[in-house]
Motif scaffolding. Sequence first.
Motif, PDB file in Angstrom:
ATOM      1  N   LEU A   6     -34.915  14.620  43.744  1.00  0.00           N
ATOM      2  CA  LEU A   6     -35.429  14.299  45.081  1.00  0.00           C
ATOM      3  C   LEU A   6     -34.878  15.271  46.115  1.00  0.00           C
ATOM      4  O   LEU A   6     -35.616  15.760  46.978  1.00  0.00           O
ATOM      5  CB  LEU A   6     -35.084  12.856  45.453  1.00  0.00           C
ATOM      6  CG  LEU A   6     -35.562  12.397  46.830  1.00  0.00           C
ATOM      7  CD1 LEU A   6     -37.075  12.480  46.932  1.00  0.00           C
ATOM      8  CD2 LEU A   6     -35.089  10.974  47.089  1.00  0.00           C
ATOM      9  N   GLU A   7     -33.599  15.573  46.030  1.00  0.00           N
ATOM     10  CA  GLU A   7     -32.988  16.517  46.969  1.00  0.00           C
ATOM     11  C   GLU A   7     -33.638  17.895  46.858  1.00  0.00           C
ATOM     12  O   GLU A   7     -33.904  18.541  47.875  1.00  0.00           O
ATOM     13  CB  GLU A   7     -31.478  16.612  46.738  1.00  0.00           C
ATOM     14  CG  GLU A   7     -30.717  15.410  47.258  1.00  0.00           C
ATOM     15  CD  GLU A   7     -29.235  15.464  46.952  1.00  0.00           C
ATOM     16  OE1 GLU A   7     -28.699  16.569  46.719  1.00  0.00           O
ATOM     17  OE2 GLU A   7     -28.611  14.386  46.935  1.00  0.00           O
ATOM     18  N   LYS A   8     -33.914  18.343  45.633  1.00  0.00           N
ATOM     19  CA  LYS A   8     -34.566  19.638  45.436  1.00  0.00           C
ATOM     20  C   LYS A   8     -35.960  19.647  46.058  1.00  0.00           C
ATOM     21  O   LYS A   8     -36.363  20.611  46.693  1.00  0.00           O
ATOM     22  CB  LYS A   8     -34.671  19.978  43.951  1.00  0.00           C
ATOM     23  CG  LYS A   8     -33.449  20.597  43.370  1.00  0.00           C
ATOM     24  CD  LYS A   8     -33.732  21.038  41.945  1.00  0.00           C
ATOM     25  CE  LYS A   8     -32.567  21.801  41.396  1.00  0.00           C
ATOM     26  NZ  LYS A   8     -32.801  22.287  40.045  1.00  0.00           N
ATOM     27  N   VAL A   9     -36.701  18.567  45.831  1.00  0.00           N
ATOM     28  CA  VAL A   9     -38.057  18.474  46.381  1.00  0.00           C
ATOM     29  C   VAL A   9     -38.008  18.504  47.908  1.00  0.00           C
ATOM     30  O   VAL A   9     -38.781  19.229  48.554  1.00  0.00           O
ATOM     31  CB  VAL A   9     -38.768  17.193  45.880  1.00  0.00           C
ATOM     32  CG1 VAL A   9     -40.066  16.954  46.627  1.00  0.00           C
ATOM     33  CG2 VAL A   9     -39.032  17.289  44.385  1.00  0.00           C
ATOM     34  N   LEU A  10     -37.095  17.737  48.495  1.00  0.00           N
ATOM     35  CA  LEU A  10     -36.983  17.704  49.950  1.00  0.00           C
ATOM     36  C   LEU A  10     -36.527  19.041  50.520  1.00  0.00           C
ATOM     37  O   LEU A  10     -37.034  19.489  51.553  1.00  0.00           O
ATOM     38  CB  LEU A  10     -36.042  16.577  50.386  1.00  0.00           C
ATOM     39  CG  LEU A  10     -36.546  15.158  50.102  1.00  0.00           C
ATOM     40  CD1 LEU A  10     -35.479  14.124  50.451  1.00  0.00           C
ATOM     41  CD2 LEU A  10     -37.845  14.874  50.835  1.00  0.00           C
ATOM     42  N   GLU A  11     -35.593  19.695  49.853  1.00  0.00           N
ATOM     43  CA  GLU A  11     -35.154  21.037  50.275  1.00  0.00           C
ATOM     44  C   GLU A  11     -36.316  22.017  50.242  1.00  0.00           C
ATOM     45  O   GLU A  11     -36.493  22.819  51.160  1.00  0.00           O
ATOM     46  CB  GLU A  11     -34.066  21.566  49.331  1.00  0.00           C
ATOM     47  CG  GLU A  11     -32.665  21.229  49.719  1.00  0.00           C
ATOM     48  CD  GLU A  11     -31.668  21.834  48.717  1.00  0.00           C
ATOM     49  OE1 GLU A  11     -31.865  22.980  48.264  1.00  0.00           O
ATOM     50  OE2 GLU A  11     -30.699  21.139  48.407  1.00  0.00           O
ATOM     51  N   THR A  35     -49.678  24.809  46.881  1.00  0.00           N
ATOM     52  CA  THR A  35     -48.732  24.405  45.846  1.00  0.00           C
ATOM     53  C   THR A  35     -49.586  23.848  44.703  1.00  0.00           C
ATOM     54  O   THR A  35     -50.816  23.760  44.825  1.00  0.00           O
ATOM     55  CB  THR A  35     -47.726  23.337  46.336  1.00  0.00           C
ATOM     56  OG1 THR A  35     -48.437  22.220  46.864  1.00  0.00           O
ATOM     57  CG2 THR A  35     -46.794  23.912  47.400  1.00  0.00           C
ATOM     58  N   LEU A  36     -48.970  23.482  43.613  1.00  0.00           N
ATOM     59  CA  LEU A  36     -49.708  22.935  42.479  1.00  0.00           C
ATOM     60  C   LEU A  36     -49.386  21.459  42.300  1.00  0.00           C
ATOM     61  O   LEU A  36     -48.246  21.038  42.495  1.00  0.00           O
ATOM     62  CB  LEU A  36     -49.369  23.705  41.199  1.00  0.00           C
ATOM     63  CG  LEU A  36     -49.705  25.194  41.196  1.00  0.00           C
ATOM     64  CD1 LEU A  36     -49.309  25.825  39.862  1.00  0.00           C
ATOM     65  CD2 LEU A  36     -51.179  25.441  41.494  1.00  0.00           C
ATOM     66  N   ASN A  37     -50.402  20.686  41.924  1.00  0.00           N
ATOM     67  CA  ASN A  37     -50.236  19.259  41.617  1.00  0.00           C
ATOM     68  C   ASN A  37     -49.777  19.128  40.174  1.00  0.00           C
ATOM     69  O   ASN A  37     -50.575  18.913  39.262  1.00  0.00           O
ATOM     70  CB  ASN A  37     -51.572  18.514  41.783  1.00  0.00           C
ATOM     71  CG  ASN A  37     -51.929  18.276  43.210  1.00  0.00           C
ATOM     72  OD1 ASN A  37     -51.074  18.006  44.030  1.00  0.00           O
ATOM     73  ND2 ASN A  37     -53.219  18.375  43.519  1.00  0.00           N
ATOM     74  N   LEU A  38     -48.477  19.285  39.975  1.00  0.00           N
ATOM     75  CA  LEU A  38     -47.899  19.189  38.643  1.00  0.00           C
ATOM     76  C   LEU A  38     -46.710  18.233  38.706  1.00  0.00           C
ATOM     77  O   LEU A  38     -45.560  18.655  38.849  1.00  0.00           O
ATOM     78  CB  LEU A  38     -47.478  20.578  38.135  1.00  0.00           C
ATOM     79  CG  LEU A  38     -48.590  21.613  38.022  1.00  0.00           C
ATOM     80  CD1 LEU A  38     -48.027  22.973  37.637  1.00  0.00           C
ATOM     81  CD2 LEU A  38     -49.669  21.162  37.045  1.00  0.00           C
ATOM     82  N   PRO A  39     -46.995  16.930  38.612  1.00  0.00           N
ATOM     83  CA  PRO A  39     -45.937  15.927  38.739  1.00  0.00           C
ATOM     84  C   PRO A  39     -44.790  16.154  37.764  1.00  0.00           C
ATOM     85  O   PRO A  39     -45.007  16.501  36.605  1.00  0.00           O
ATOM     86  CB  PRO A  39     -46.647  14.612  38.432  1.00  0.00           C
ATOM     87  CG  PRO A  39     -48.093  14.888  38.690  1.00  0.00           C
ATOM     88  CD  PRO A  39     -48.298  16.338  38.369  1.00  0.00           C
ATOM     89  N   GLY A  40     -43.594  15.964  38.251  1.00  0.00           N
ATOM     90  CA  GLY A  40     -42.407  16.124  37.416  1.00  0.00           C
ATOM     91  C   GLY A  40     -41.857  17.532  37.399  1.00  0.00           C
ATOM     92  O   GLY A  40     -40.800  17.786  36.852  1.00  0.00           O
ATOM     93  N   GLY A  41     -42.591  18.461  37.974  1.00  0.00           N
ATOM     94  CA  GLY A  41     -42.104  19.832  38.041  1.00  0.00           C
ATOM     95  C   GLY A  41     -42.948  20.788  37.222  1.00  0.00           C
ATOM     96  O   GLY A  41     -43.318  20.497  36.084  1.00  0.00           O
ATOM     97  N   TYR A  42     -43.250  21.916  37.804  1.00  0.00           N
ATOM     98  CA  TYR A  42     -44.109  22.927  37.181  1.00  0.00           C
ATOM     99  C   TYR A  42     -43.584  23.401  35.831  1.00  0.00           C
ATOM    100  O   TYR A  42     -44.344  23.728  34.922  1.00  0.00           O
ATOM    101  CB  TYR A  42     -44.284  24.126  38.121  1.00  0.00           C
ATOM    102  CG  TYR A  42     -43.052  24.978  38.267  1.00  0.00           C
ATOM    103  CD1 TYR A  42     -42.916  26.159  37.564  1.00  0.00           C
ATOM    104  CD2 TYR A  42     -42.006  24.596  39.108  1.00  0.00           C
ATOM    105  CE1 TYR A  42     -41.777  26.950  37.683  1.00  0.00           C
ATOM    106  CE2 TYR A  42     -40.873  25.372  39.240  1.00  0.00           C
ATOM    107  CZ  TYR A  42     -40.761  26.541  38.526  1.00  0.00           C
ATOM    108  OH  TYR A  42     -39.639  27.301  38.651  1.00  0.00           O
ATOM    109  N   PHE A  43     -42.258  23.416  35.674  1.00  0.00           N
ATOM    110  CA  PHE A  43     -41.618  23.948  34.469  1.00  0.00           C
ATOM    111  C   PHE A  43     -41.950  23.139  33.214  1.00  0.00           C
ATOM    112  O   PHE A  43     -41.720  23.598  32.107  1.00  0.00           O
ATOM    113  CB  PHE A  43     -40.101  24.020  34.667  1.00  0.00           C
ATOM    114  CG  PHE A  43     -39.528  22.761  35.259  1.00  0.00           C
ATOM    115  CD1 PHE A  43     -39.216  21.665  34.471  1.00  0.00           C
ATOM    116  CD2 PHE A  43     -39.319  22.671  36.642  1.00  0.00           C
ATOM    117  CE1 PHE A  43     -38.718  20.500  35.029  1.00  0.00           C
ATOM    118  CE2 PHE A  43     -38.812  21.510  37.204  1.00  0.00           C
ATOM    119  CZ  PHE A  43     -38.514  20.418  36.398  1.00  0.00           C
ATOM    120  N   GLN A  44     -42.502  21.934  33.395  1.00  0.00           N
ATOM    121  CA  GLN A  44     -42.872  21.091  32.252  1.00  0.00           C
ATOM    122  C   GLN A  44     -44.221  21.473  31.650  1.00  0.00           C
ATOM    123  O   GLN A  44     -44.601  20.945  30.604  1.00  0.00           O
ATOM    124  CB  GLN A  44     -42.948  19.626  32.680  1.00  0.00           C
ATOM    125  CG  GLN A  44     -41.640  19.033  33.092  1.00  0.00           C
ATOM    126  CD  GLN A  44     -41.818  17.553  33.397  1.00  0.00           C
ATOM    127  OE1 GLN A  44     -42.493  16.837  32.668  1.00  0.00           O
ATOM    128  NE2 GLN A  44     -41.207  17.106  34.483  1.00  0.00           N
TER     129      GLN A  44
END
Length: 170
Positions: A6-11, A35-44
Amino acid sequence: MKQDLLEKVLEAKEERATYQKQLIDNYQLPLVSLTLNLPGGYFQYTGWENVMEKAVIAIDKAFDNDVMFKDTRVGKWGPEGFWVIDQLLENVKIGTIRIEDIHPLGRLFDIDVINKQGSSISRRDFHIKARKCMICNHDALDCYVGKKHTGEELKLKIDEMIDKGLEKGW
């Protein structure tokens, strides 16, 4: 763990908003923010780079000679792009809605249009219905707020959308 996420997303949102404000202050023209709609993080998601590339190409093509500034990067929470467009705000918003609605990967694109005052322009401002859920076709915001689908369901659906969308070769 969730708190760190959450902190990363807010930052990332704060960093993006600061950059957006700088661009608006400098150019005084509509700003497109991707941005991209990739819930949980693009890296997944395998293929996120290709999804981003397709989004960038679609935006470049839609606004062609009216792009005054462009920047794409991987920010704190994933890929993002910024375009300053020398067109009427309404035309820019309609163009981005068209990309989101027509492109085979458009549901995975989150394209915001921001006015000179720094406010995001919504579909509702044009009397256009909100985007639908990727899984059940209900209002996406209702499903998100109500947590109607699991992360695993979303990931499977998005992986399928990426595979099908990239096959279409846009």
